[in-house]
Design a protein around this motif. Sequence first.
Motif, mmCIF file in Angstrom:
data_model
loop_
_atom_site.group_PDB
_atom_site.id
_atom_site.type_symbol
_atom_site.label_atom_id
_atom_site.label_comp_id
_atom_site.label_asym_id
_atom_site.label_seq_id
_atom_site.Cartn_x
_atom_site.Cartn_y
_atom_site.Cartn_z
ATOM 1 N N VAL A 1 13.862 40.730 31.864
ATOM 2 C CA VAL A 1 12.847 41.247 32.783
ATOM 3 C C VAL A 1 11.473 41.026 32.154
ATOM 4 C CG1 VAL A 1 14.260 42.992 33.966
ATOM 5 C CG2 VAL A 1 13.167 43.551 31.804
ATOM 6 N N LYS A 2 10.463 40.851 33.000
ATOM 7 C CA LYS A 2 9.123 40.553 32.502
ATOM 8 C C LYS A 2 8.487 41.739 31.796
ATOM 9 C CE LYS A 2 8.880 36.285 33.851
ATOM 10 N NZ LYS A 2 8.897 35.196 32.861
ATOM 11 N N ARG A 3 8.700 42.944 32.298
ATOM 12 C CA ARG A 3 8.065 44.132 31.705
ATOM 13 C C ARG A 3 9.132 44.908 30.926
ATOM 14 N NH1 ARG A 3 4.496 46.642 36.540
ATOM 15 N NH2 ARG A 3 3.720 47.917 34.808
ATOM 16 N N TYR B 1 17.738 41.030 43.526
ATOM 17 C CA TYR B 1 16.529 41.359 42.771
ATOM 18 C C TYR B 1 16.241 40.221 41.785
ATOM 19 C CZ TYR B 1 17.291 45.961 44.743
ATOM 20 O OH TYR B 1 17.495 47.005 45.609
ATOM 21 N N GLU C 1 13.848 39.587 40.090
ATOM 22 C CA GLU C 1 13.107 40.007 38.886
ATOM 23 C C GLU C 1 14.042 40.346 37.731
ATOM 24 O OE1 GLU C 1 13.222 41.545 41.822
ATOM 25 O OE2 GLU C 1 11.221 42.161 42.525
ATOM 26 N N ILE C 2 15.323 40.578 38.068
ATOM 27 C CA ILE C 2 16.326 40.916 37.049
ATOM 28 C C ILE C 2 17.238 39.712 36.856
ATOM 29 C CG2 ILE C 2 18.145 42.519 36.362
ATOM 30 C CD1 ILE C 2 17.018 44.454 38.518
ATOM 31 N N GLU D 1 11.721 39.316 26.519
ATOM 32 C CA GLU D 1 12.251 39.674 27.841
ATOM 33 C C GLU D 1 13.642 40.313 27.831
ATOM 34 O OE1 GLU D 1 9.959 36.075 30.275
ATOM 35 O OE2 GLU D 1 12.137 36.012 30.047
ATOM 36 N N VAL E 1 12.179 48.292 38.827
ATOM 37 C CA VAL E 1 11.739 46.988 39.313
ATOM 38 C C VAL E 1 11.080 47.103 40.682
ATOM 39 C CG1 VAL E 1 12.578 44.748 40.147
ATOM 40 C CG2 VAL E 1 13.389 45.653 37.945
ATOM 41 N N LYS E 2 11.638 47.933 41.532
ATOM 42 C CA LYS E 2 11.098 48.090 42.887
ATOM 43 C C LYS E 2 9.732 48.771 42.888
ATOM 44 C CE LYS E 2 13.930 49.602 46.096
ATOM 45 N NZ LYS E 2 15.016 50.398 46.724
#
Length: 369
Positions: free
Chosen positions: A290-292, A267, A269-270, A340, A366-367
Amino acid sequence: MNIQLLDLKAQYEELKDELTSAVLEVLESQRYIGGKKVEELEQKIADMSNSRFAVGASSGTDAILNTLMSLDIKEGDEVITTPFTFFSTAGCIARLGAKPVFVDIKYDTFNIDPVKIKPAISSRTKAIMPVHLFGQMAEMDAVMKIAEENDLYVIEDAAQAISATYKGNKAGSIGTAGCFSFFPSKNLGGIGDGGMVVTDDEKLYERLKIMRNHGSSPKYFHKYIGGNFRLDPIQAAALLVKLPYLDKWSEKRREHLDYYNQMFSGYPEILVPTINDYCVSVVNQYVIRVKRRDELKEYLRKNGVGTEVYYPKPLHLQECFKYLGYQNEDLPVSEQAAKEVLALPIYPEMTEEMLTYVAEHVVNFVKNN
């Protein structure tokens, strides 16, 4: 499930009888300031840190403050440090009328970027204070080289990194002095506030002991203006109970880090913590990027997972340091990190089921987002 960021009750249940006995021993002795418990802890922390001397302090903050005062850091002096840390690091500098000079951090480890240090040195610079953030030591070879070339002190803020190593060297043992915190959330946490300074410098050691007791030596005769920075025997007694467990607890944290990393592999994103091959981290915090971030934090809260943001606003942008003149985007790596980072639960008593629950919820967010 309901998983707190840190659950000290689990640790307490394991040590309840030992802690109760240790505290009662202090009560029976009626020795509440100084004494054998404090001296024993100082010796053991010095030995563990591969340092010649150790001086107890009333908190990690006061460990830093005493060190700065004992090195005669004063009004008009400058100390180079990182803005991505707990307030004490820079707050202690400013309290003495000295100027915190902030330089940016490395993207991967969150620790001070040595490349940024040299350009920040001026004729007023007296010290560099690297922070061993989240349990991993900063790039001390580069820091020490710069310090030696410019005749500067190095004060290791090792509040989060007791017993961590850098190329085999223990936290606190490389610089002029190293400062530890025994705040309850630390790997070696007391039952209240406490701290410690370690050093190989005998003159500094003698000064630290005087300064922690109002600058008095002998009693009621004051060569210096010091402070009340003493570690009390009840804290020392509790810490002496916990100290033998420290290595085991830190190893469990490293195991949990590996488990999380495995769960998050695949992942991109992580972004998981980067631990350098030549460092042994004690993983005081497990911090992902993480972005969000804020949405993930809220999602985890709703699903019973405690988290924390270390740190939501870098020190150079704090209102109290506005007088220093820093602006947004002056230290972009620190500012991006503040948007972040998210710390997940990682305390030693966590079970595989708990770790899996946390990790699966992070992955699920994330998914689906």
